[in-house]
Design an enzyme around this catalytic site. Structure first.
Site, mmCIF file in Angstrom:
data_model
loop_
_atom_site.group_PDB
_atom_site.id
_atom_site.type_symbol
_atom_site.label_atom_id
_atom_site.label_comp_id
_atom_site.label_asym_id
_atom_site.label_seq_id
_atom_site.Cartn_x
_atom_site.Cartn_y
_atom_site.Cartn_z
ATOM 1 N N HIS A 75 -6.141 9.312 0.049
ATOM 2 C CA HIS A 75 -5.982 8.494 1.254
ATOM 3 C C HIS A 75 -6.840 9.026 2.403
ATOM 4 C CE1 HIS A 75 -3.908 5.842 4.171
ATOM 5 N NE2 HIS A 75 -3.563 5.147 3.096
ATOM 6 N N ASP A 108 0.810 -1.215 0.000
ATOM 7 C CA ASP A 108 0.000 0.000 0.000
ATOM 8 C C ASP A 108 0.846 1.270 0.000
ATOM 9 O OD1 ASP A 108 -2.128 -1.739 0.246
ATOM 10 O OD2 ASP A 108 -2.970 -0.763 2.018
ATOM 11 N N HIS A 158 -6.081 2.815 -4.528
ATOM 12 C CA HIS A 158 -6.074 3.000 -3.067
ATOM 13 C C HIS A 158 -6.588 4.392 -2.703
ATOM 14 C CE1 HIS A 158 -5.175 1.896 0.976
ATOM 15 N NE2 HIS A 158 -4.045 2.574 1.110
ATOM 16 N N HIS A 167 3.489 -2.319 3.236
ATOM 17 C CA HIS A 167 3.587 -0.980 2.679
ATOM 18 C C HIS A 167 4.915 -0.782 1.956
ATOM 19 C CE1 HIS A 167 0.442 -0.513 5.716
ATOM 20 N NE2 HIS A 167 0.042 0.548 5.052
#
Length: 234
Positions: free
Chosen positions: A111, A56, A107, A201
């Protein structure tokens, strides 16, 4: 042909076409692409000892590019869940991800916590992020969407309507608070179970420990018989 014969044939032709039309419609419907499920997938595709690695918050040049080298060395494909703002900053890295054969995931653009947004606001955000990805990689396939913070709200239904399967996870190793490479490797090896989608991540901060842990763990998992696959629904 006499006008009488032509008059006789026209109704028969019309009746034949009327009969064929529904059949062709049914065939077209049978071949239509099925709708994308709004169910959140957290399972790796395939049977037995399979696992999916997902990353991510990238692209993040320093760590994403080194992660690509590690994955290439170990011949593993992964899913990269791309943060739209970072995509606009580093489109060249997105192109490197796609060129290496990895799978792209939306994604969100900024965010944000999508659970606080309306479906219309979520749709605008996701469409903006997908547009940013496709500016970097024209005609990119984006089969997945992952909500920031796992705060889904109404985003699974919106993502599915845009052709993206909501992507969850079974194991998160909390690498956003780096505890050291060895500890991250331990969490991976102790926490992975057959069929797990693993959340890690490559962006959002210094992710060098995550990259090092992945480099350590992949050979061990392969020695245990694990295969690396994409999540279900791809």
């Amino acid at each position: 042909m006499s006008s009488y014969a032509l008059t006789r044939r026209v109704p028969r032709l019309a009746a034949a076409l009327s009969a064929v039309g529904p059949a062709l419609g049914a065939a077209g419907s049978a071949q239509a692409k099925p709708a994308v499920s709004a169910d959140i997938v957290d399972t790796a595709g395939g049977h037995g000892d399979v696992v999916s690695f997902t990353f991510d918050d990238g692209p993040n040049p320093a760590d994403t590019l080194r992660l690509l080298d590690v994955l290439r060395e170990h011949r593993v494909k992964a899913v990269f869940c791309l943060w739209g703002d970072h995509v606009e900053q580093h489109p060249d890295v997105v192109r490197r991800i796609a060129a290496a054969g990895h799978t792209l995931c939306n994604h969100s653009m900024h965010h944000d916590d999508l659970s606080a947004l309306t479906p219309e606001q979520i749709r605008a955000d996701l469409e903006q992020a997908s547009a940013a990805i496709r500016r970097a990689v024209p005609h990119a396939r984006i089969p997945y969407f992952r909500a920031p913070f796992g705060a889904w709200g109404e985003s699974p239904q919106v993502a599915a309507s845009l052709g993206m399967r909501p992507l969850g996870w079974r194991l998160a190793i909390t690498d956003w608070e780096p505890p050291g490479t060895d500890e991250l490797a331990r969490r991976l090896l102790d926490g992975i179970t057959p069929g797990a989608v693993v959340l890690m991540h490559d962006g959002g901060g210094d992710r060098s420990q995550t990259v090092d842990a992945v480099d350590q763990v992949i050979p061990v998992l392969k020695a245990r018989g694990y295969r690396f696959t994409l999540p279900e629904g791809c």
